[in-house]
Design an enzyme around this catalytic site. Structure first.
Site, PDB file in Angstrom:
ATOM      1  N   GLY A   1      54.529  28.017  -3.752  1.00  0.00           N
ATOM      2  CA  GLY A   1      53.328  28.207  -2.862  1.00  0.00           C
ATOM      3  C   GLY A   1      53.702  27.289  -1.375  1.00  0.00           C
TER       4      GLY A   1
ATOM      5  N   GLY B   1      48.053  30.573  -9.692  1.00  0.00           N
ATOM      6  CA  GLY B   1      48.853  32.000  -9.995  1.00  0.00           C
ATOM      7  C   GLY B   1      48.342  33.201  -9.116  1.00  0.00           C
TER       8      GLY B   1
ATOM      9  N   GLY C   1      49.498  33.377  -6.371  1.00  0.00           N
ATOM     10  CA  GLY C   1      51.117  33.915  -5.789  1.00  0.00           C
ATOM     11  C   GLY C   1      51.844  34.446  -6.797  1.00  0.00           C
TER      12      GLY C   1
ATOM     13  N   GLU D   1      54.487  28.203 -14.213  1.00  0.00           N
ATOM     14  CA  GLU D   1      54.003  26.873 -13.822  1.00  0.00           C
ATOM     15  C   GLU D   1      53.161  26.491 -14.891  1.00  0.00           C
ATOM     16  OE1 GLU D   1      52.799  27.993  -9.164  1.00  0.00           O
ATOM     17  OE2 GLU D   1      51.140  28.225 -10.585  1.00  0.00           O
TER      18      GLU D   1
ATOM     19  N   LYS E   1      40.170  24.343  -0.968  1.00  0.00           N
ATOM     20  CA  LYS E   1      40.331  24.743  -2.280  1.00  0.00           C
ATOM     21  C   LYS E   1      39.527  24.064  -3.262  1.00  0.00           C
ATOM     22  CE  LYS E   1      44.219  26.793  -1.287  1.00  0.00           C
ATOM     23  NZ  LYS E   1      45.494  26.454  -1.759  1.00  0.00           N
TER      24      LYS E   1
END
Ligand code: ABF
Length: 254
Positions: free
Chosen positions: A42, A112, A114, A120, A138
């Site tokens: 990311g 996720g 992305g 991950e 975020k």
């Protein structure tokens, strides 16, 4: 859970990209020579890769090795000179550094969006310390507040699996789910399923005002669906969250 605000505010407001870099650089300060790292994916994690590359090139870090969480990260890490290992041969992963799409007050995450959630979770879940780097946009009161919660599913019967995912939230007002698609490269089709690095598809779940309810129970119910590989709720996994804030401070939450 402890929290500490550090760093005096710089003059002038930082852009979101600069905030991502601040959080990433702070996390890289935790890296020591000889460590094996989980390398996130990311735009925020990309700043950490660049910083690691700089430190290796300057000799400030004598050696580290990384396990990449996506093909994109593998390519980026190779470009900046970070030696890579396969998960199987990595042994102890001392520290993973990655971004997130959402962080709730208990440090549960949505990751996720992305598309890299499976690798991950495999890599960051097997490490000793998982440091999440975010800008303050975020931080959310509940997971699922700001966008999709992804679920990786096998391509075979993906629409059937989508139906089973919908059933988990049957009757929940404002819930919807769909297969993630991308514009087709070939002429003729407008949209095709998004394909992950693992050759799987993604179901995107949307909640009107975030997920209310027992996250562990929801996680279990999703993982019990045959056809679901993994989901993007990372519950109880983050050991530290580094938050870069618009006022120039950095909050470190453990
Ligand atoms: C990944 O990067 C994710 O799991 C998440 O989807 C994303 C966050 O991206 P960015 O840092 O670009 O906002 O780690």
């Amino acid at each position: 859970m402890g929290s500490a605000a550090t760093s005096p505010p710089p003059s002038g407001k930082l852009t979101q990209e600069e905030l991502k870099r601040v959080a990433a650089h702070r996390a890289v300060e935790l890296v020591e020579t000889g460590m094996t790292l989980g390398l996130g994916t990311g735009s925020t994690a990309a700043h950490a890769l660049d910083r690691l590359g700089e430190l290796l090139a300057s000799g400030a870090l004598a050696s580290v090795a990384g396990v990449p969480t996506s093909l994109k990260t593998e390519a980026h890490a190779t470009r900046v000179g970070i030696p890579l290992l396969e998960l199987a041969g990595a042994g102890r992963i001392h520290l993973s550094i990655d971004g997130a799409d959402e962080v709730d007050p208990d440090l549960n995450l949505v990751k996720g969006r992305g598309g890299s959630l499976l690798r991950e979770k495999m890599i960051e879940g097997s490490g000793e310390r998982f440091v999440v780097i975010v800008d303050e946009s975020k931080l959310v009161p509940r997971l699922g507040c700001t966008g999709a919660v992804p679920v990786e599913v096998v391509p075979f019967g993906a629409v059937h699996t989508l139906g089973l995912v919908r059933k988990v939230f049957d009757g929940l007002p404002g819930f919807s789910a769909r297969l993630r698609t991308v514009p087709a490269k070939a002429a003729g089709a407008e949209e095709v399923p998004f394909v992950t690095d693992n050759g799987n598809y993604i179901v995107e779940m949307f909640f009107e005002d975030g997920i209310r309810g027992d996250l562990r129970d929801i996680s279990d119910r999703l993982l019990r669906i045959t056809g679901v590989v993994e989901h993007g709720m990372f519950l109880g996994m983050a050991t530290t969250v580094i938050v870069a804030k618009k006022d120039g401070t950095v909050e470190i939450i453990n």
